[in-house]
Design an enzyme around this catalytic site. Structure first.
Site, PDB file in Angstrom:
ATOM      1  CD  GLU A  66     -30.771 -32.041  -6.538  1.00  0.00           C
ATOM      2  OE1 GLU A  66     -31.502 -32.604  -5.690  1.00  0.00           O
ATOM      3  OE2 GLU A  66     -29.565 -32.908  -6.743  1.00  0.00           O
ATOM      4  CG  PHE A 128     -24.128 -44.449 -12.134  1.00  0.00           C
ATOM      5  CD1 PHE A 128     -25.044 -45.202 -10.952  1.00  0.00           C
ATOM      6  CD2 PHE A 128     -23.704 -43.171 -11.560  1.00  0.00           C
ATOM      7  CE1 PHE A 128     -24.887 -44.466  -9.462  1.00  0.00           C
ATOM      8  CE2 PHE A 128     -23.714 -42.541 -10.411  1.00  0.00           C
ATOM      9  CZ  PHE A 128     -24.289 -43.322  -9.454  1.00  0.00           C
ATOM     10  CD  GLN A 129     -26.285 -40.341  -9.981  1.00  0.00           C
ATOM     11  OE1 GLN A 129     -25.657 -39.550 -10.589  1.00  0.00           O
ATOM     12  NE2 GLN A 129     -26.783 -40.459  -8.722  1.00  0.00           N
ATOM     13  CE  LYS A 178     -18.899 -36.817 -16.855  1.00  0.00           C
ATOM     14  NZ  LYS A 178     -18.783 -37.301 -15.799  1.00  0.00           N
ATOM     15  CG  MET A 490     -56.360 -25.945   3.149  1.00  0.00           C
ATOM     16  SD  MET A 490     -57.717 -25.086   3.745  1.00  0.00           S
ATOM     17  CE  MET A 490     -57.106 -23.274   2.881  1.00  0.00           C
TER      18      MET A 490
HETATM   19  C1  LIG Z   1     -55.056 -23.541  -0.801  1.00  0.00           C
HETATM   20  C2  LIG Z   1     -55.435 -22.690  -2.228  1.00  0.00           C
HETATM   21  C3  LIG Z   1     -56.594 -22.070  -2.092  1.00  0.00           C
HETATM   22  C4  LIG Z   1     -56.802 -21.117  -3.123  1.00  0.00           C
HETATM   23  N1  LIG Z   1     -57.777 -20.184  -3.147  1.00  0.00           N
HETATM   24  C5  LIG Z   1     -57.991 -19.454  -3.856  1.00  0.00           C
HETATM   25  C6  LIG Z   1     -59.141 -18.387  -3.971  1.00  0.00           C
HETATM   26  O1  LIG Z   1     -60.104 -18.298  -2.987  1.00  0.00           O
HETATM   27  N2  LIG Z   1     -59.151 -17.214  -5.027  1.00  0.00           N
HETATM   28  C7  LIG Z   1     -58.363 -17.327  -6.093  1.00  0.00           C
HETATM   29  O2  LIG Z   1     -58.354 -16.595  -6.836  1.00  0.00           O
HETATM   30  N3  LIG Z   1     -57.343 -18.490  -6.014  1.00  0.00           N
HETATM   31  C8  LIG Z   1     -57.245 -19.355  -5.156  1.00  0.00           C
HETATM   32  N4  LIG Z   1     -56.129 -20.306  -5.213  1.00  0.00           N
HETATM   33  C9  LIG Z   1     -55.227 -20.086  -6.444  1.00  0.00           C
HETATM   34  C10 LIG Z   1     -55.913 -20.821  -7.473  1.00  0.00           C
HETATM   35  O3  LIG Z   1     -55.682 -22.102  -7.741  1.00  0.00           O
HETATM   36  C11 LIG Z   1     -55.180 -20.382  -8.903  1.00  0.00           C
HETATM   37  O4  LIG Z   1     -53.746 -20.440  -8.830  1.00  0.00           O
HETATM   38  C12 LIG Z   1     -55.383 -18.694  -9.232  1.00  0.00           C
HETATM   39  O5  LIG Z   1     -56.754 -18.509  -9.077  1.00  0.00           O
HETATM   40  C13 LIG Z   1     -55.013 -18.473 -10.673  1.00  0.00           C
HETATM   41  O6  LIG Z   1     -54.956 -16.766 -10.841  1.00  0.00           O
HETATM   42  P1  LIG Z   1     -54.967 -16.549 -12.152  1.00  0.00           P
HETATM   43  O7  LIG Z   1     -55.866 -16.928 -13.240  1.00  0.00           O
HETATM   44  O8  LIG Z   1     -54.734 -14.956 -12.020  1.00  0.00           O
HETATM   45  O9  LIG Z   1     -53.268 -16.963 -12.603  1.00  0.00           O
HETATM   46  P2  LIG Z   1     -52.612 -17.902 -13.584  1.00  0.00           P
HETATM   47  O10 LIG Z   1     -53.320 -19.350 -13.360  1.00  0.00           O
HETATM   48  O11 LIG Z   1     -51.190 -17.624 -13.476  1.00  0.00           O
HETATM   49  O12 LIG Z   1     -53.161 -17.592 -15.105  1.00  0.00           O
HETATM   50  C14 LIG Z   1     -52.784 -16.403 -15.392  1.00  0.00           C
HETATM   51  C15 LIG Z   1     -53.388 -15.966 -17.017  1.00  0.00           C
HETATM   52  O13 LIG Z   1     -52.902 -15.072 -17.475  1.00  0.00           O
HETATM   53  C16 LIG Z   1     -52.397 -15.473 -18.734  1.00  0.00           C
HETATM   54  N5  LIG Z   1     -51.464 -14.393 -19.089  1.00  0.00           N
HETATM   55  C17 LIG Z   1     -50.164 -14.438 -18.924  1.00  0.00           C
HETATM   56  N6  LIG Z   1     -49.426 -13.393 -19.467  1.00  0.00           N
HETATM   57  C18 LIG Z   1     -50.315 -12.731 -20.101  1.00  0.00           C
HETATM   58  C19 LIG Z   1     -50.475 -11.412 -20.900  1.00  0.00           C
HETATM   59  N7  LIG Z   1     -49.171 -11.017 -21.009  1.00  0.00           N
HETATM   60  N8  LIG Z   1     -51.227 -10.925 -21.364  1.00  0.00           N
HETATM   61  C20 LIG Z   1     -52.653 -11.614 -21.357  1.00  0.00           C
HETATM   62  N9  LIG Z   1     -52.741 -12.737 -20.463  1.00  0.00           N
HETATM   63  C21 LIG Z   1     -51.536 -13.288 -19.827  1.00  0.00           C
HETATM   64  C22 LIG Z   1     -52.117 -16.591 -18.870  1.00  0.00           C
HETATM   65  O14 LIG Z   1     -52.002 -17.253 -20.217  1.00  0.00           O
HETATM   66  C23 LIG Z   1     -53.033 -17.321 -17.859  1.00  0.00           C
HETATM   67  O15 LIG Z   1     -54.152 -17.824 -18.641  1.00  0.00           O
HETATM   68  C24 LIG Z   1     -55.814 -21.039  -4.249  1.00  0.00           C
HETATM   69  C25 LIG Z   1     -54.869 -21.907  -4.277  1.00  0.00           C
HETATM   70  C26 LIG Z   1     -54.547 -22.725  -3.211  1.00  0.00           C
HETATM   71  C27 LIG Z   1     -53.339 -23.421  -3.060  1.00  0.00           C
HETATM   72  C1  LIG Z   2     -46.656 -31.086  -1.386  1.00  0.00           C
HETATM   73  C2  LIG Z   2     -47.822 -30.934  -0.818  1.00  0.00           C
HETATM   74  N1  LIG Z   2     -48.327 -32.261  -0.242  1.00  0.00           N
HETATM   75  C3  LIG Z   2     -49.733 -32.111   0.375  1.00  0.00           C
HETATM   76  C4  LIG Z   2     -50.626 -30.958   0.054  1.00  0.00           C
HETATM   77  C5  LIG Z   2     -51.860 -30.908   0.419  1.00  0.00           C
HETATM   78  N2  LIG Z   2     -51.976 -29.953   1.460  1.00  0.00           N
HETATM   79  C6  LIG Z   2     -52.611 -28.657   1.315  1.00  0.00           C
HETATM   80  S1  LIG Z   2     -52.550 -27.510   2.463  1.00  0.00           S
HETATM   81  C7  LIG Z   2     -52.082 -28.717   3.462  1.00  0.00           C
HETATM   82  C8  LIG Z   2     -51.813 -28.415   4.944  1.00  0.00           C
HETATM   83  C9  LIG Z   2     -50.468 -27.506   5.155  1.00  0.00           C
HETATM   84  O1  LIG Z   2     -50.456 -27.427   6.383  1.00  0.00           O
HETATM   85  P1  LIG Z   2     -49.318 -26.335   6.987  1.00  0.00           P
HETATM   86  O2  LIG Z   2     -48.117 -26.353   6.439  1.00  0.00           O
HETATM   87  O3  LIG Z   2     -49.148 -26.493   8.532  1.00  0.00           O
HETATM   88  O4  LIG Z   2     -50.299 -24.915   6.885  1.00  0.00           O
HETATM   89  P2  LIG Z   2     -51.519 -24.513   7.531  1.00  0.00           P
HETATM   90  O5  LIG Z   2     -52.720 -25.110   6.676  1.00  0.00           O
HETATM   91  O6  LIG Z   2     -51.685 -25.423   8.762  1.00  0.00           O
HETATM   92  O7  LIG Z   2     -51.398 -22.975   7.639  1.00  0.00           O
HETATM   93  C10 LIG Z   2     -51.816 -30.085   2.674  1.00  0.00           C
HETATM   94  C11 LIG Z   2     -51.249 -31.162   3.460  1.00  0.00           C
HETATM   95  C12 LIG Z   2     -49.903 -29.995  -0.716  1.00  0.00           C
HETATM   96  N3  LIG Z   2     -50.758 -28.982  -1.056  1.00  0.00           N
HETATM   97  N4  LIG Z   2     -48.791 -30.138  -0.986  1.00  0.00           N
END
Ligand SMILES: Cc1cc2nc3c(=O)[nH]c(=O)nc-3n(C[C@H](O)[C@H](O)[C@H](O)COP(=O)(O)OP(=O)(O)OC[C@H]3O[C@@H](n4cnc5c(N)ncnc54)[C@H](O)[C@@H]3O)c2cc1C
Ligand SMILES: Cc1ncc(C[n+]2csc(CCOP(=O)(O)OP(=O)(O)O)c2C)c(N)n1
Ligand SMILES: [Mg+2]
Length: 589
Positions: A66, A128-129, A178, A490
């Protein structure tokens, strides 16, 4: 519908008030909401609904878990801008949705999740569930409903669709007992229409606020537009572009903003933040004005907030009042839909000479300049960045790319240059490993004529690889690139930088992914050298069905630049030494 030969379309489009079972009302309402595809998994508490499905023109995709259903609905919504729908049974079916719902919540994605629950007379008895899924999902849904009367079903569902898309989008859950599915009621789609959406009372932009913003823009010497996910959610690409071009303001993008402003545009500065380009982060730190457009100053974007752009005035254009002054204090808040606010702001903006500031940023770019990876000698190493770069070149940057979470995700953001909105689909806020494969299936159903690529790590791919079976059953074509570095890369990188290379629990044994694909009747190939990348990508693209490429890349490569947690935006860890054959970023492209 689809697989059941007994399909009768008698109740497909119910336009006049008709007595139906709750199960029929469920599907009839979805048909009325223009839903054509749902992603789900059956079980006892939702079985009445499944029993009625054959009468309705809705394609049901049977997932293998799911969580996959929620991610597919999410990928469908991100690719199309429409509401994605997931369906599950009570108890474990419902709880398996939770990660996918939270993923959609953190990135503001409109999905509607439908769950069955035990009959109303045994609710609260640990039947159940039975699980209190409305309680469990309260913090990760925009809203949820428990429906235990058949007559309440159509209004609740229609309201759920309205809530999912209005204002700041997000997930909504409708839990249906249900007996509510089994009972009957008069179904009247038109009468079930929710009252018109009433915007938040704070969604008001005064003329004085617009005039003040225009004045700040007019007087700014070092302005930067911060374009986020809200740009594509609002459909405000043209307005942002007009603002940038008219006032000659460079545009930095968040991860979720990538594609909302064309990568090839001369004013595009690329991604900001933790793994953003050095010059964007420096430009932000030196700016005297930030114009934040539909972005929420996430901590990956700001670094330490106390040191974030301290010299800059800040204008925040944002639809959710709760985001104003949440992470970063701003000088002007224009609370409303980005496109609509910009339509009112743009007439107040006249041409501006931005050349001095653009030249300064070019200078910073020059200082951060790195070698162009496409010109580097092939020393036999295969880097993930090579794969992303080649994939971008070969696909012309026109594919929908769905990433998982980790290093490969960041390299995609750096090296695949997105020109169009909704072409990068990635879990930003929750950072959910396992997202890519199911989200790509959803994206393919939303955009069947588009080329769809999965880019997943060897770790994340294993979390939801059972959905290969869904691909096989549905006979859809997507292309899968597993970036196989033998590590939870990472996390290994964090161990390398901050935990003295104590690689605890990050080396990773994987199955032979090509054989795994083969077991599902899916073709594939391993790629070990850069020289093979282009032909492998070509083979995948021309294959009639889904194709998996297992890229065996360098194991201990790191993503640069990187801002350590708690450091300021300009305190980036840069690529050490010059002997590494890989460019630090895609800045020369
Ligand atoms: C491993 C990892 C590394 C990351 N590194 C980076 C990085 O280096 N740089 C980076 O940028 N991000 C990075 N991120 C992503 C980061 O965590 C955030 O998800 C991201 O920066 C959020 O971008 P955002 O604010 O544009 O989007 P969102 O979090 O989606 O926010 C969007 C905003 O826009 C608003 N909005 C929506 N619709 C409208 C509308 N119609 N009009 C006006 N406002 C609106 C919402 O209310 C919200 O506040 C990383 C994520 C991971 C998993
Ligand atoms: C469900 C979940 N568990 C743990 C993490 C923490 N986490 C972030 S990046 C990462 C490693 C990802 O490894 P892989 O999929 O091999 O990608 P790589 O970084 O090697 O490109 C982990 C464990 C996560 N983001 N999501
Ligand atoms: Mg890995």
């Amino acid at each position: 519908m689809g697989t059941n030969a007994n399909t009768q379309a008698s109740t497909a489009h119910v336009t006049t008030p008709t007595r139906l079972t709750g199960a029929e009302i469920l599907w009839a309402t979805l048909v009325g909401e223009a839903v054509t595809t749902v992603f789900g998994y059956p079980g006892g508490a939702i079985l009445p609904a499944y029993d009625a499905l054959r009468k309705f023109p809705i394609h049901h995709v049977l997932v293998r878990h799911e969580q996959g259903a929620a991610h597919m609905a999410d990928g469908y919504a991100r690719a199309s801008g429409k509401v994605g729908v997931a369906i599950a049974t009570s108890g474990p079916g419902a709880t398996n949705l939770v990660t996918g719902i939270a993923t959609a919540m953190l990135d503001s994605i409109p999905i509607v999740c439908i769950t069955g629950n035990v009959s109303s007379k045994v609710l609260g008895t640990d039947a159940f569930q039975e699980v209190d899924i409305t309680g469990i999902t309260l913090p990760v849904t925009k809203h949820n409903f428990l429906v235990n009367r058949t007559e309440d079903l159509a209004p609740a569902l229609r309201h759920a669709f309205q809530i999912a898309v209005s204002g700041r989008p997000g997930p909504v859950l409708v839990d249906i007992t249900k007996d509510a599915q089994q009972g009957t009621a008069i179904f009247d789609f038109a009468a079930a229409k929710p009252r018109p959406y009433r915007p938040h009372p704070m969604l008001r932009v005064e003329e004085s606020g617009l005039a003040h913003a225009a004045e700040l823009i007019r007087n700014a010497k070092r302005p930067v537009i911060l374009a986020g996910h809200g740009v594509s959610e609002s459909g405000a690409m043209e307005q942002v572009r007009t603002l940038a071009e008219r006032a000659q303001i460079p545009v930095g993008l968040t991860l979720l903003g990538l594609g909302a402003f064309p990568a090839s545009h001369p004013l595009n500065l690329s991604m900001m933040g933790m793994h953003g380009e050095a010059w964007v982060n420096h430009a932000i730190q030196e700016a005297d004005l930030l114009i934040a457009c539909g972005m929420r100053f996430d901590d990956r974007v700001t670094g330490a907030t106390s040191t974030y752009a301290t010299r800059a005035k800040k204008i925040h254009i944002e639809v959710d009042p709760a985001e104003i002054n949440k992470n970063i204090k701003v000088d002007i808040a224009l609370v409303g839909d980005l496109g609509q606010v910009l339509e009112r702001l743009l007439p107040l903006i006249s041409g501006r000479d931005g050349s001095a500031w653009l030249k300064t940023i070019d200078g910073i770019k020059g200082a951060a300049a790195v070698r162009d990876i496409k010109n580097l000698p092939d020393l036999g190493h295969l880097y993930a960045a090579h794969v992303m770069h080649d994939l971008w070149r070969i696909t012309g940057g026109n594919a929908i790319v769905v990433t998982d979470v980790g290093q490969h995700q960041m390299w995609e953001a750096q090296y695949y240059h997105h020109e169009q909105p909704r072409t990068l689909i990635t879990s930003g806020g929750l950072g959910t490993m396992g997202f890519a494969l199911p989200a790509a299936i959803g994206a393919k159903f939303a955009c069947p004529d588009k080329e769809v690529w999965v880019i997943a790590g060897d770790g994340g791919f294993q979390m939801t690889s059972s959905e290969l079976s869904t691909i096989a059953q549905e006979g859809i074509k997507i292309n899968i690139a597993v970036i196989n570095n033998g590590y939870l890369g990472m996390v290994r990188q964090w161990q390398e930088f901050f935990y003295e290379r104590n690689y605890e629990a990050t080396p990773l044994i994987s199955p032979d992914f090509v054989k795994l694909a083969d077991a599902h009747g899916i073709a594939g190939r391993a790629v070990r050298t850069r020289g093979e990348v282009a032909s492998a990508v070509a083979e995948a693209r021309s294959a009639p069905g889904t194709f998996l490429l297992n890229f065996l890349v360098e194991k201990e490569e790191s993503v640069y630049p990187m801002i350590p947690v708690g450091a300021a935006l300009h305190e980036m860890i840069r690529r050490p030494g010059a002997k590494d054959p890989l460019a630090e970023s895609a800045g020369d492209e």
